[in-house]
Write an enzyme that holds these catalytic residues in place. Structure first.
Site, PDB file in Angstrom:
ATOM      1  CB  ALA A 180    -103.770 -21.537  58.353  1.00 11.62           C
ATOM      2  CE  LYS A 181    -106.146 -14.349  55.901  1.00 17.20           C
ATOM      3  NZ  LYS A 181    -105.876 -13.305  57.003  1.00 17.20           N
ATOM      4  N   GLY A 182    -108.070 -19.154  54.702  1.00 16.73           N
ATOM      5  CA  GLY A 182    -109.145 -19.754  53.978  1.00 16.73           C
ATOM      6  C   GLY A 182    -110.145 -18.981  53.858  1.00 16.73           C
TER       7      GLY A 182
END
Length: 441
Positions: free
Chosen positions: A122-124
């Site tokens: 994931a990344k954000g």
């Protein structure tokens, strides 16, 4: 990397046309396609892994200190969770984009698989210049962001961590906001917190420590004794500074370090302990360089571009992505490149370095100490049992050496580059999990 005499990686010249910097998503997909073509993996699995599971875009209103209202955009990209909960950083930066988050989330999937951790990628982040915010504004922005993404994060769902522009305090605010809404203290919702509220000792230093460990193992493999090895480090933040300090302590000569404004170079070795990291004192490298009065053969200030092209044994790009491109890949003079940053080498540049016989240790192995100690932190939070710093570092050493050895065996068995070996190991593990779980419904 092609089969070669390990005592001295060859430096055959190659040329390539200049290309525009590619996005993280473009690079990630090219890398996936390249390795998938070499492996016996179901095309349907590769098609699934070419796309994120979901990308969440949110609007974050913020009341500024002067009473005005400003609206920011935030993202959280989920790539794949077949091996466990999503895991990845949150960055506050003006150049955050949807595609960047998707590309970085793909790399996190591979990174977790390379390290054999029970996580997916994931990344954000938020599209904002963190330097433009006061501490109070940063806290309000973080708490509102936590509320906006609360339904898609959780200790068994998606576990954010610090990244560019965020730090342990940011994670503390996010954890507190999430816990208040859930009605109970849930430290495992994020990692990279201060130890006093469930964070792990050694977490901040972990990415730099893993870069140093991987550099040490690689130098030993190619018969470069650290006591005779020169190193240049681009970027003197948490990753670059910790890697440089450890390598110097282990006997290497760090001849250059840099910050965003430029680099300091000393052919006899820079005293890296005398320079605060960017986290300790922003732009300290620039200030240190301003005190130098050395001539052409002594300590002096150089540009970041010049640092990348220094004639050293090991180059560690540990600042930002896309710094080694088709435009400068022919000028890289290091024998070994260890990627401390995420995506510092473009796809085109990687091909040029490979043709020239330059050993490139990919980011999904080199800087994986961060997610590995995040895993340790997650375990500590679940079990409510704190590990000592000595145990964290010992466990990290063991995990990094095991992962490095697995890739080394793959390099030798397949006669491929280190990056291709890393992707092969990751894809084998992820695709096997997909095949075992099947497609629902």
């Amino acid at each position: 990397m092609a089969s070669q005499d390990r005592s001295s990686p060859p430096t055959r010249e190659a040329t390539a046309e200049s290309t525009d910097a590619e996005t993280a998503l473009e690079t990630a997909r090219r890398q996936l396609d390249r390795v998938a073509a070499q492996l016996d993996i179901d095309d349907a699995v590769i098609e699934r892994l070419s796309h994120p599971t979901a990308v969440h875009e949110v609007t974050i209103p913020l009341e500024r200190d002067d009473g005005s209202l400003e609206v920011f955009t935030g993202y959280r990209a989920h790539h794949d969770s077949v091996r466990g909960p999503y895991k990845g950083g949150l960055r506050y930066h003006p150049n955050v984009t949807r595609d960047e988050c998707v590309g970085l989330s793909m790399w996190m999937t591979w990174k977790c698989a390379v390290m054999n951790l029970p996580f997916g990628g994931a990344k954000g982040g938020i599209v904002v210049d963190p330097k433009s915010l006061s501490d109070d504004e940063t806290e309000r922005l973080t708490r509102r962001f936590a509320q906006e993404i609360r339904d898609v994060i959780g200790p068994n769902t998606d576990i954010p961590a610090p990244d560019m522009g965020t730090d342990p305090q940011t994670m503390a605010w996010l954890m507190d906001a999430y816990s208040m809404q859930e009605g109970e203290t849930i430290p495992g919702v994020v990692t990279g917190k201060p130890p006093v509220i469930g964070g792990s000792f050694g977490r901040e230093e972990a990415p730099g420590r893993s870069v140093a460990i991987v550099t040490r193992e690689t130098c030993e493999y190619y018969n470069y004794p650290l006591a005779e090895t020169t190193v240049a480090v681009q970027g003197f933040g948490s990753v670059g500074a910790n890697a440089a300090r450890l390598l110097e302590a282990w006997g290497a000569t760090v001849v250059a370090v840099s910050d965003v404004n430029g680099a300091v170079y000393d052919p006899d070795g820079v005293d890296v302990d005398a320079i605060p990291s960017h986290d300790e004192e922003p732009e300290a490298v620039t200030q240190f360089a301003a005190t130098l009065e050395g001539g052409p053969d002594g300590p002096r200030r150089i540009s970041n571009a010049e640092l990348l092209e220094l004639d050293v044994d090991v180059l560690i790009p540990a600042a930002v992505g896309n710094v080694i491109t088709a435009d400068n890949a022919d000028a890289i003079a290091a024998d070994i490149v260890v990627e401390g940053a995420n995506g510092p080498t473009t796809f085109a540049a990687d091909a040029i370095l490979g043709d020239r016989g330059i050993c490139v240790i990919p980011d999904i192995l080199a800087n994986a100490g961060g997610v590995t100690v995040s895993y340790f932190e997650w375990l500590q939070d679940i079990n409510r049992r704190t590990w000592s710093l000595e145990r964290v570092n010992d466990e990290l050493e063991s995990e990094m050496v095991t992962a490095w050895t697995t890739l080394k065996d793959e390099v030798e068995r397949r006669d491929v580059s280190w990056r291709d070996a890393a992707y092969a190991v990751a894809l084998d593990r992820v695709s096997e999990a997909h095949e075992m779980r099947g497609l629902w419904p």
